[in-house]
Design a protein around this motif. Structure first.
Motif, PDB file in Angstrom:
ATOM      1  N   GLY A 159       0.836  -1.200   0.000  1.00  0.00           N
ATOM      2  CA  GLY A 159       0.000   0.000   0.000  1.00  0.00           C
ATOM      3  C   GLY A 159       0.866   1.245   0.000  1.00  0.00           C
ATOM      4  O   GLY A 159       2.090   1.165  -0.137  1.00  0.00           O
ATOM      5  N   PRO A 160       0.231   2.412   0.113  1.00  0.00           N
ATOM      6  CA  PRO A 160       1.021   3.635   0.268  1.00  0.00           C
ATOM      7  C   PRO A 160       1.907   3.523   1.500  1.00  0.00           C
ATOM      8  O   PRO A 160       1.489   2.934   2.502  1.00  0.00           O
ATOM      9  N   CYS A 164       4.676   8.362   1.747  1.00  0.00           N
ATOM     10  CA  CYS A 164       3.651   8.879   0.827  1.00  0.00           C
ATOM     11  C   CYS A 164       2.750   9.859   1.599  1.00  0.00           C
ATOM     12  O   CYS A 164       2.344  10.897   1.079  1.00  0.00           O
ATOM     13  N   SER A 174       0.589  14.454   1.049  1.00  0.00           N
ATOM     14  CA  SER A 174      -0.690  14.181   0.394  1.00  0.00           C
ATOM     15  C   SER A 174      -1.843  14.268   1.387  1.00  0.00           C
ATOM     16  O   SER A 174      -2.993  14.159   1.021  1.00  0.00           O
ATOM     17  N   GLY A 224      -3.891   3.298   3.756  1.00  0.00           N
ATOM     18  CA  GLY A 224      -4.309   4.380   2.865  1.00  0.00           C
ATOM     19  C   GLY A 224      -5.266   5.354   3.518  1.00  0.00           C
ATOM     20  O   GLY A 224      -5.905   6.169   2.856  1.00  0.00           O
ATOM     21  N   GLU A 240      -8.072  10.055   3.355  1.00  0.00           N
ATOM     22  CA  GLU A 240      -7.553   8.995   2.490  1.00  0.00           C
ATOM     23  C   GLU A 240      -6.366   9.500   1.697  1.00  0.00           C
ATOM     24  O   GLU A 240      -6.307  10.672   1.325  1.00  0.00           O
ATOM     25  N   GLU A 242      -3.182   8.047  -1.281  1.00  0.00           N
ATOM     26  CA  GLU A 242      -2.788   6.975  -2.199  1.00  0.00           C
ATOM     27  C   GLU A 242      -1.285   6.903  -2.302  1.00  0.00           C
ATOM     28  O   GLU A 242      -0.570   7.769  -1.809  1.00  0.00           O
ATOM     29  N   LYS A 243      -0.831   5.847  -2.953  1.00  0.00           N
ATOM     30  CA  LYS A 243       0.592   5.706  -3.218  1.00  0.00           C
ATOM     31  C   LYS A 243       1.030   6.890  -4.077  1.00  0.00           C
ATOM     32  O   LYS A 243       0.371   7.232  -5.056  1.00  0.00           O
ATOM     33  N   ASP A 244       2.124   7.517  -3.680  1.00  0.00           N
ATOM     34  CA  ASP A 244       2.597   8.715  -4.365  1.00  0.00           C
ATOM     35  C   ASP A 244       3.753   8.333  -5.294  1.00  0.00           C
ATOM     36  O   ASP A 244       4.800   7.875  -4.828  1.00  0.00           O
TER      37      ASP A 244
END
Ligand code: ZN
Length: 258
Positions: A159-160, A164, A174, A224, A240, A242-244
């Motif tokens: 996952g992220p 991230c 993020s 996440g 929430e 996400e993968k960066d």
């Protein structure tokens, strides 16, 4: 099956309880967060707990760090904490580690644990541990507290990653966090920030709950997602992320993994 687990067996099943007994969890920090996390994991029957803390018990710890009592002032927290956990559940193994975590010793000190728990009070060590977990493809459970609020998240190998959500340059984060929450939950240095003991209890329990869910394969994890609790308003928020692709640790946008 020993009676102490009889109330949770209907939830976890025999396979879940077996998984708990076979799990080895590394907990970084035997303080405000480490106290509830380690206590609930020990009570649940996690077979092996490695409890790390290089600090000694101070009187100012006692408003929240319930693994330590008045008589423990001046003793190593890892030792004091391990004694309480072993007394609470003699069927498990608890190993105290009284060392400061660095990028040089993190691999050795985590001792082959399959689960990494961040119960830390400073950003610098947190990043060392998070990076090790990512590189070792180990699940990393994050929690942080400050004042009347705290946060929890889970970083799984696919996952992220922690970075991230919390890149070193936080202007690129993020996660848009409320102003009353530190970007990574706590200050860069482990100074004497204000903290209510009850907040450690709530956030540490949420973190332990994620670990138990992961081991017993129950429910939905906070992968996440950053769960933020404001103890003054009783509000729970989930942010929430996400993968960066440009994450400094797991990103590939520069064609390299640093
Ligand atoms: Zn990442």
């Amino acid at each position: 099956m020993i009676p102490r687990y009889s109330r949770q067996m209907p939830l976890f099943g025999e396979s879940g309880q077996k998984a708990l007994s076979e799990a080895c969890v590394f907990i970084a920090g035997a303080g405000g967060l480490g106290s509830p996390v380690a206590t609930y994991l020990a009570a649940a029957g996690v077979g092996k707990i490695i409890l790390l803390d290089f600090d000694a018990v101070d009187e100012t710890n006692l408003n929240r760090q319930f693994l330590h009592h008045e008589k423990d002032i001046g003793r190593q927290k890892a030792v004091s904490g391990s004694e309480k956990l072993s007394s609470q559940n003699p069927h498990i193994t608890v190993l105290p580690v009284c060392e400061k975590l660095t990028d040089k010793n993190v691999s050795e000190l985590t001792g082959g644990a399959g689960i990494i728990v961040d119960a830390l009070d400073n950003d610098e060590t947190r990043r060392v541990l998070a990076k090790f977990a990512f590189n070792s493809r180990l699940p990393y459970f994050h929690a942080a507290v400050y004042g009347f609020s705290g946060q929890v998240s889970v970083f799984l190998p696919d996952g992220p990653c922690f970075f991230c959500a919390f890149p070193a340059d936080e202007s690129n984060s993020s996660c848009e966090l409320p102003e009353n929450v530190g970007k990574t939950g706590t200050p860069a240095k482990p100074e004497k920030f204000p903290i209510s003991g009850t907040v450690c209890g709530v956030i540490g329990s949420l973190e332990a709950n994620e670990v138990v869910k992961y081991i017993t394969k129950k429910g939905e994890l906070l992968s996440g997602k950053l769960l933020i609790w404001d103890g003054l308003t009783n509000s729970f928020d989930q942010i929430e992320f996400e993968k960066d692709d440009c994450c400094p640790v797991c990103g590939k946008c520069n064609g390299e993994n640093k």
